[in-house]
Design a protein around this motif. Structure first.
Motif: not given
Length: 121
Positions: A78-97
Protein backbone atom coordinates in the motif's frame (compact mmCIF):
# COMPACT_ATOMS: atom_id res chain seq x y z
CA UNK A 1 -6.31 -29.00 34.01
CA UNK A 2 -7.44 -26.47 31.37
CA UNK A 3 -5.00 -23.76 30.41
CA UNK A 4 -5.66 -20.40 28.73
CA UNK A 5 -4.33 -20.58 25.19
CA UNK A 6 -5.60 -17.57 23.24
CA UNK A 7 -7.52 -14.48 24.37
CA UNK A 8 -10.24 -13.32 21.99
CA UNK A 9 -10.52 -9.73 23.26
CA UNK A 10 -10.24 -7.28 20.35
CA UNK A 11 -9.38 -10.08 17.92
CA UNK A 12 -10.97 -9.77 14.47
CA UNK A 13 -13.46 -12.54 13.66
CA UNK A 14 -11.34 -13.72 10.72
CA UNK A 15 -8.25 -14.17 12.89
CA UNK A 16 -10.22 -15.96 15.62
CA UNK A 17 -11.74 -18.30 13.03
CA UNK A 18 -8.31 -19.05 11.56
CA UNK A 19 -6.94 -19.87 15.02
CA UNK A 20 -9.91 -22.16 15.72
CA UNK A 21 -9.42 -23.93 12.38
CA UNK A 22 -5.67 -24.25 12.93
CA UNK A 23 -6.12 -25.78 16.39
CA UNK A 24 -8.75 -28.15 15.00
CA UNK A 25 -6.47 -29.25 12.14
CA UNK A 26 -3.70 -30.08 14.61
CA UNK A 27 -6.06 -32.08 16.79
CA UNK A 28 -5.97 -29.99 19.95
CA UNK A 29 -8.89 -30.45 22.34
CA UNK A 30 -10.11 -26.91 23.01
CA UNK A 31 -13.19 -25.06 24.17
CA UNK A 32 -14.21 -21.40 24.22
CA UNK A 33 -15.56 -19.07 26.83
CA UNK A 34 -17.37 -15.81 26.19
CA UNK A 35 -17.30 -12.49 28.02
CA UNK A 36 -20.94 -12.84 28.98
CA UNK A 37 -23.69 -10.30 29.43
CA UNK A 38 -22.03 -8.34 32.25
CA UNK A 39 -18.52 -8.56 30.78
CA UNK A 40 -17.15 -10.47 33.75
CA UNK A 41 -15.98 -13.57 31.86
CA UNK A 42 -12.91 -14.13 29.73
CA UNK A 43 -13.36 -14.40 25.99
CA UNK A 44 -10.73 -17.01 25.19
CA UNK A 45 -9.84 -20.35 23.72
CA UNK A 46 -8.79 -22.84 26.38
CA UNK A 47 -6.79 -26.03 25.98
CA UNK A 48 -8.20 -28.96 27.94
CA UNK A 49 -4.90 -30.87 28.28
CA UNK A 50 -2.06 -28.75 29.65
CA UNK A 51 0.44 -31.37 28.42
CA UNK A 52 -0.27 -30.10 24.89
CA UNK A 53 0.28 -26.47 25.83
CA UNK A 54 3.81 -26.12 24.40
CA UNK A 55 2.84 -27.67 21.06
CA UNK A 56 -0.35 -25.61 20.78
CA UNK A 57 1.50 -22.43 21.73
CA UNK A 58 4.10 -23.15 19.04
CA UNK A 59 1.38 -23.58 16.40
CA UNK A 60 -0.25 -20.28 17.39
CA UNK A 61 3.09 -18.46 17.55
CA UNK A 62 4.00 -19.64 14.04
CA UNK A 63 0.58 -18.52 12.78
CA UNK A 64 0.91 -15.08 14.39
CA UNK A 65 4.44 -14.69 12.99
CA UNK A 66 3.16 -15.46 9.49
CA UNK A 67 0.17 -13.14 9.99
CA UNK A 68 2.45 -10.30 11.09
CA UNK A 69 4.66 -10.78 8.04
CA UNK A 70 1.62 -10.86 5.74
CA UNK A 71 0.18 -7.66 7.24
CA UNK A 72 3.55 -5.90 7.00
CA UNK A 73 3.86 -6.98 3.35
CA UNK A 74 0.37 -5.65 2.60
CA UNK A 75 1.30 -2.38 4.30
CA UNK A 76 4.49 -2.08 2.23
CA UNK A 77 2.50 -2.72 -0.95
CA UNK A 78 0.00 0.00 0.00
CA UNK A 79 2.90 2.36 0.75
CA UNK A 80 4.41 1.63 -2.66
CA UNK A 81 1.08 2.37 -4.36
CA UNK A 82 0.58 5.52 -2.27
CA UNK A 83 -2.63 4.15 -0.74
CA UNK A 84 -1.52 3.54 2.86
CA UNK A 85 -3.85 5.06 5.46
CA UNK A 86 -2.38 8.28 6.82
CA UNK A 87 -3.74 11.03 9.01
CA UNK A 88 -4.13 13.34 6.00
CA UNK A 89 -6.03 10.71 3.98
CA UNK A 90 -8.37 10.02 6.90
CA UNK A 91 -8.95 13.75 7.31
CA UNK A 92 -9.80 14.08 3.63
CA UNK A 93 -12.01 10.98 3.67
CA UNK A 94 -13.93 11.87 6.87
CA UNK A 95 -13.57 15.63 7.50
CA UNK A 96 -16.77 15.92 9.55
CA UNK A 97 -15.76 13.08 11.89
CA UNK A 98 -12.29 14.55 12.41
CA UNK A 99 -13.81 17.97 13.09
CA UNK A 100 -16.25 16.54 15.65
CA UNK A 101 -13.55 14.56 17.43
CA UNK A 102 -11.27 17.59 17.55
CA UNK A 103 -14.10 19.75 18.94
CA UNK A 104 -14.90 17.09 21.56
CA UNK A 105 -11.26 16.88 22.63
CA UNK A 106 -11.02 20.67 22.92
CA UNK A 107 -14.26 20.81 24.92
CA UNK A 108 -13.00 18.16 27.36
CA UNK A 109 -9.69 20.01 27.67
CA UNK A 110 -11.50 23.30 28.33
CA UNK A 111 -13.79 21.75 30.95
CA UNK A 112 -10.77 20.19 32.66
CA UNK A 113 -8.58 23.31 32.66
CA UNK A 114 -11.05 26.17 33.21
CA UNK A 115 -11.57 25.55 36.95
CA UNK A 116 -7.81 25.78 37.53
CA UNK A 117 -7.51 28.96 35.50
CA UNK A 118 -10.17 30.51 37.73
CA UNK A 119 -8.05 29.74 40.82
CA UNK A 120 -5.07 31.68 39.45
CA UNK A 121 -6.81 35.09 39.56
Amino acid sequence: MPVLLFRLNNVPDEEAEEVRRLLDEHGFDTYETRVGFWGLGVAAIWLRDDAQHAAAREVIDRYQQALGERVRQERHELDALGQAPTLWRRLMRHPFRVLLLTAAALAILAISVLPFLGLID
